[in-house]
Scaffold this motif. Structure first.
Motif, PDB file in Angstrom:
ATOM      1  N   THR A  80       2.089 -36.844  31.015  1.00 54.66           N
ATOM      2  CA  THR A  80       2.091 -35.831  29.961  1.00 54.66           C
ATOM      3  C   THR A  80       3.435 -35.690  29.263  1.00 54.66           C
ATOM      4  OG1 THR A  80       2.567 -34.145  31.643  1.00 54.66           O
ATOM      5  CG2 THR A  80       0.244 -34.471  31.019  1.00 54.66           C
ATOM      6  N   LEU A 123       1.821 -26.491  33.276  1.00 50.22           N
ATOM      7  CA  LEU A 123       0.552 -27.193  33.453  1.00 50.22           C
ATOM      8  C   LEU A 123      -0.164 -26.748  34.723  1.00 50.22           C
ATOM      9  CD1 LEU A 123       1.402 -30.804  32.260  1.00 50.22           C
ATOM     10  CD2 LEU A 123      -0.336 -29.287  31.313  1.00 50.22           C
ATOM     11  N   ARG A 169       7.580 -28.007  32.187  1.00 51.80           N
ATOM     12  CA  ARG A 169       6.217 -28.481  31.953  1.00 51.80           C
ATOM     13  C   ARG A 169       5.379 -28.480  33.221  1.00 51.80           C
ATOM     14  NH1 ARG A 169       5.245 -34.203  31.805  1.00 51.80           N
ATOM     15  NH2 ARG A 169       7.445 -34.426  31.296  1.00 51.80           N
ATOM     16  N   GLN A 175      -0.508 -27.928  20.234  1.00 54.57           N
ATOM     17  CA  GLN A 175      -0.678 -27.828  21.677  1.00 54.57           C
ATOM     18  C   GLN A 175      -2.149 -27.653  22.049  1.00 54.57           C
ATOM     19  OE1 GLN A 175       1.025 -28.803  24.242  1.00 54.57           O
ATOM     20  NE2 GLN A 175       2.417 -27.095  24.679  1.00 54.57           N
ATOM     21  N   LYS A 214      -3.713 -30.988  22.143  1.00 52.07           N
ATOM     22  CA  LYS A 214      -3.270 -31.764  23.310  1.00 52.07           C
ATOM     23  C   LYS A 214      -4.004 -31.295  24.569  1.00 52.07           C
ATOM     24  CE  LYS A 214       0.022 -33.987  21.047  1.00 52.07           C
ATOM     25  NZ  LYS A 214      -0.133 -35.419  20.672  1.00 52.07           N
ATOM     26  N   LEU A 215      -4.137 -29.997  24.730  1.00 52.12           N
ATOM     27  CA  LEU A 215      -4.810 -29.474  25.911  1.00 52.12           C
ATOM     28  C   LEU A 215      -6.294 -29.830  25.916  1.00 52.12           C
ATOM     29  CD1 LEU A 215      -3.093 -25.992  26.284  1.00 52.12           C
ATOM     30  CD2 LEU A 215      -2.887 -27.950  27.819  1.00 52.12           C
ATOM     31  N   TYR A 274       2.030 -33.270  26.611  1.00 48.58           N
ATOM     32  CA  TYR A 274       2.020 -31.807  26.570  1.00 48.58           C
ATOM     33  C   TYR A 274       3.267 -31.391  25.795  1.00 48.58           C
ATOM     34  CZ  TYR A 274       1.860 -26.934  27.960  1.00 48.58           C
ATOM     35  OH  TYR A 274       1.791 -25.574  27.937  1.00 48.58           O
TER      36      TYR A 274
END
Length: 462
Positions: free
Chosen positions: A376, A275, A271, A241, A244-245, A405
């Motif tokens: 995402t 986010l 999600r 994660q 990904k971020l 995400y």
């Protein structure tokens, strides 16, 4: 015992798994696939199945796990659907969204509103506390835990007819807001008879049950499993994660530096709120234009305190103090904020741009080469989002990006889950067949020989 894939293995969506022995059945989830107006679980003879259907379990509220449930009642099922209270509270929004989706395409649903109202929900937490074993009905015992995917989302372990079956539901241990209880294997030596006695509370040997503290809750240790059905939606993707971020932030930074805007199409629950919190903390001075439904979902998330990491309520409260948070309640307000700010981050509650509202946001940005639309999550075949991603970057238009995400499991996550469950026979689910085949081959090379990549209608005896 036999597992039949009614949907969800070898594909993304339509999650539904049928357990059968001696003419009796248990159903794990009963969802739809958001393609071609809706695809439903594949059942050879639904009346015959329902005649022996003992009970149904629902892991969480997403449409690809729940929307087909009324079909069971349409065909005579009169039993219960076991799930959590938080899941049931979210279901009306998903049923309504599915109604809009099918009506908008003039597609007839294989059930009506009365069938939806017939669903008889029972709350697991009222009968069996999380992390403990309990009996739901004679011959059927269960242990469940939080899966980190949505408020109310769970994994399950069943003890049925002498077999232990684990179902991960949709699982992630990397949520920034939601707690996931790790399902762990009982590593000390209890034989099967002793385990069953312990399940029924007839034998007290706490030293044999290796409890592990997690976020103020106890995570249970499970006996040796006969089968595990494991979320492997991201195939052999190795990224965390955090990675990904980092990718997501890079894309957002680039658009802001060019004076452009960012459109983030996200689901209504899960999600989307996660986010939104992250973006508000990363960009405290950038205008946030957020559809009101997502903010209402954030308030709902705050109420699910038993499902949240420590400190999430405070993070949500802090969001309301963001210097430039603007709820979007109608078209006039949206037009005004677009005109007011040349660079902004917009959240719309539709991860695939299938609704008119979401497409209107895209239309406002589509001719600006400095702006970006960032997807995402999953994009159903034929959806506007999937079509935009396929075109990559339209000429003289906004840039189209895709950064997943994580709300499911990739390679390291699946590997850890199988390791901590003591390498049981496992069916990998929630991803297209090619991706699942590739993951299964990778896992076998790493010493996990009993993994299966199946497709809808496939059967597996265990």
């Amino acid at each position: 015992m036999q597992l039949t894939i009614l949907g969800g293995a070898g594909e993304h969506g339509r999650s539904s798994y049928l357990l059968t022995e001696e003419g009796q059945h248990i159903v794990l989830d009963y969802g739809v696939k958001k393609e071609d107006g809706g695809q439903y679980p594949l059942v050879d003879n639904i009346e015959e199945m329902i005649g022996g259907l003992q009970t149904v379990f629902l892991s969480h509220a997403h449409e690809d796990h729940c929307i087909a449930l009324p079909i069971l009642y349409r065909h005579g099922y009169q039993g219960q659907v076991w799930t959590t209270r938080a899941t049931v509270q979210q279901l009306p929004a998903y049923f309504n969204a599915w109604r809009n989706y099918t009506d908008g395409r003039h597609v007839t649903r294989p059930y009506d509103d009365e069938d939806e109202q017939r669903i008889g929900y029972r709350y697991l937490e009222d009968v069996v506390p999380a992390g403990q074993w309990g009996q739901l009905q004679p011959g059927l015992d269960i242990c469940w835990g939080r899966s980190g995917h949505l408020p109310g989302s769970i994994w399950l372990t069943l003890c049925w007819k002498g077999k232990y079956i684990f179902f991960s539901g949709d699982y992630t241990s990397e949520s920034q807001t939601l707690v996931a209880d790790r399902p762990l294997y009982l590593s000390h030596s209890l034989n099967r008879a002793e385990v069953l006695q312990t399940v029924h509370g007839e034998l007290e040997r706490p030293e044999q049950w290796l409890w592990r503290q997690q976020s103020g809750k106890m995570a249970p240790i499970l006996p040796q499993l006969d089968l595990a059905i494991v979320d492997a939606a991201y195939g052999d993707d190795p990224e965390s994660q955090v990675e990904k971020l980092h990718q997501l932030k890079t894309h957002i930074d680039e658009a802001i530096q060019m004076g452009g805007s960012i459109l983030l199409p996200v689901p209504l629950y899960g999600r989307g709120q996660e986010l939104l919190l992250w973006v508000s903390e990363q960009y405290p001075h950038i205008p946030l234009l957020v559809e009101s439904a997502l903010l209402e979902g954030l308030q709902l998330l705050r109420s699910y305190t038993d499902w949240l990491h420590h400190g999430v309520e405070q993070r949500i409260d802090q969001l309301w103090h963001h210097a430039q948070l603007y709820p979007l309640s109608d078209a006039a307000e949206t037009d005004r904020r677009y005109a007011q700010y040349s660079s902004k981050i917009i959240f719309t509650p539709d991860g695939m741009l299938q609704t008119k509202l979401a497409r209107q946001h895209y239309e406002r940005l589509q001719h600006d080469p400095h702006s970006k639309v960032i997807f995402t999550g999953h994009l159903a075949k034929g959806s506007p989002g999937s079509q935009l991603v396929a075109t990559a970057q339209p000429c003289n238009g906004c840039q189209i990006e895709r950064v997943r995400y994580k709300v499911h499991q990739g390679l390291p996550d699946v590997q850890r889950m199988l390791h901590e469950l003591n390498r049981p026979p496992a069916v990998l689910v929630h991803a297209p067949q090619a991706r699942t085949d590739q993951l299964a081959a990778h896992l076998r090379q790493q010493g996990y020989p009993n993994v299966h990549s199946l497709i809808p209608t496939a059967r597996l005896e265990f």
